[in-house]
Design a protein around this motif. Structure first.
Motif, PDB file in Angstrom:
ATOM      1  N   VAL A 113       0.839  -1.191   0.000  1.00  0.00           N
ATOM      2  CA  VAL A 113       0.000   0.000   0.000  1.00  0.00           C
ATOM      3  C   VAL A 113       0.879   1.249   0.000  1.00  0.00           C
ATOM      4  O   VAL A 113       0.587   2.227  -0.690  1.00  0.00           O
ATOM      5  CB  VAL A 113      -0.965  -0.002   1.199  1.00  0.00           C
ATOM      6  N   ARG A 114       1.952   1.231   0.763  1.00  0.00           N
ATOM      7  CA  ARG A 114       2.862   2.375   0.801  1.00  0.00           C
ATOM      8  C   ARG A 114       3.493   2.623  -0.559  1.00  0.00           C
ATOM      9  O   ARG A 114       3.573   3.769  -1.021  1.00  0.00           O
ATOM     10  CB  ARG A 114       3.950   2.124   1.851  1.00  0.00           C
ATOM     11  N   VAL A 115       3.936   1.573  -1.234  1.00  0.00           N
ATOM     12  CA  VAL A 115       4.532   1.718  -2.569  1.00  0.00           C
ATOM     13  C   VAL A 115       3.505   2.278  -3.547  1.00  0.00           C
ATOM     14  O   VAL A 115       3.802   3.159  -4.364  1.00  0.00           O
ATOM     15  CB  VAL A 115       5.080   0.362  -3.060  1.00  0.00           C
ATOM     16  N   TYR A 116       2.290   1.758  -3.456  1.00  0.00           N
ATOM     17  CA  TYR A 116       1.201   2.217  -4.319  1.00  0.00           C
ATOM     18  C   TYR A 116       0.897   3.697  -4.061  1.00  0.00           C
ATOM     19  O   TYR A 116       0.770   4.487  -4.996  1.00  0.00           O
ATOM     20  CB  TYR A 116      -0.022   1.349  -4.047  1.00  0.00           C
ATOM     21  N   TRP A 117       0.806   4.073  -2.802  1.00  0.00           N
ATOM     22  CA  TRP A 117       0.528   5.471  -2.445  1.00  0.00           C
ATOM     23  C   TRP A 117       1.639   6.386  -2.955  1.00  0.00           C
ATOM     24  O   TRP A 117       1.365   7.459  -3.498  1.00  0.00           O
ATOM     25  CB  TRP A 117       0.368   5.579  -0.939  1.00  0.00           C
ATOM     26  N   ASP A 118       2.868   5.981  -2.815  1.00  0.00           N
ATOM     27  CA  ASP A 118       3.983   6.786  -3.314  1.00  0.00           C
ATOM     28  C   ASP A 118       3.902   6.940  -4.834  1.00  0.00           C
ATOM     29  O   ASP A 118       4.218   8.005  -5.384  1.00  0.00           O
ATOM     30  CB  ASP A 118       5.316   6.159  -2.922  1.00  0.00           C
ATOM     31  N   ARG A 119       3.476   5.879  -5.512  1.00  0.00           N
ATOM     32  CA  ARG A 119       3.339   5.936  -6.966  1.00  0.00           C
ATOM     33  C   ARG A 119       2.240   6.922  -7.363  1.00  0.00           C
ATOM     34  O   ARG A 119       2.400   7.702  -8.302  1.00  0.00           O
ATOM     35  CB  ARG A 119       3.027   4.542  -7.508  1.00  0.00           C
TER      36      ARG A 119
END
Length: 224
Positions: free
Chosen positions: A184-190
């Motif tokens: 989720v963190r990687v997705y949010w950063d993207r």
């Protein structure tokens, strides 16, 4: 001319982000939160006094997730949308509405009972219960991203990512983002690295400044 009535980082950020992704020309009317109390003239535009309201060629809309779908279908020319015949169509619609109905709803109760109610009416237990509810539902997003797909419907960024992405923005506002898992963190950063997202943030800040609306306190439009 498309016209969007907006409060800083409220649900109306969804259509604002969509407008920027599509590169559309629009008028942005900033309002203080909550507009039903602080901008009574707005009741002439939306009798509910809720945010957002989108006006387009005689049409009036008040639901943020529906606005994403409308703008993508009417103006997207294939961008942000998923065709009905596409195998991803059901997932696209499900995520589009999941962002509002399943993820944003419990957060509005956290917001209400930790920040919006007077001190003597705040309910820490209610807020805690709905915080846990949100985090439990967020596992659905984590599961969808477990295969390292960049977006919820696969390789393509769609309106579904805007809908769910706003729920993550609200979680950040409420201090819940600390519980974001790795995917989720990687997705949010993207999502937040997208230029249209960043433009939408800049546009709302500039419009608030130009129109004399305080935007320092970030809140979400809470429907009664």
């Amino acid at each position: 001319m498309l016209t969007l009535y907006h409060c800083a980082d409220a649900r109306s950020f969804r259509p604002l982000w969509t407008l920027e992704e599509l590169g559309l020309t629009y008028q942005l009317n900033m309002l203080p939160f909550p507009p039903r109390l602080l901008a009574k003239d707005y009741l002439g535009v939306n009798p509910l006094g809720t945010i957002p309201t989108l006006l387009d060629d005689g049409a009036r809309m008040t639901e943020s997730a529906a606005m994403i779908q409308y703008l993508a279908a009417r103006y997207g020319e294939g961008r942000l949308d998923v065709p009905v015949q596409d195998a991803r169509y059901a997932a696209y619609l499900n995520w589009l509405h999941f962002g509002e109905a399943t993820l944003t709803f419990p957060q509005t109760l956290v917001l209400r009972y930790t920040r919006l109610e007077p001190e003597d009416r705040r309910q820490p237990q209610v807020a805690g219960d709905y915080r846990r509810w949100f985090l439990a539902r967020l596992r659905g997003v984590e599961a969808a991203l477990a295969d390292e797909r960049p977006y919820l419907c696969g390789e393509a960024f769609t309106g579904a990512d805007i809908s769910v992405g706003y729920a993550l923005l609200l979680a950040q506002t409420l201090g819940i983002e600390e519980a974001f898992t790795g995917p989720v963190r990687v997705y949010w950063d993207r999502l937040t690295a997208r230029e249209a997202y960043r433009r939408a943030r800049r546009v709302q800040a500039q419009a608030a400044n130009d129109q004399g609306v305080a935007a320092a306190q970030v809140t979400s439009a809470l429907k009664p």
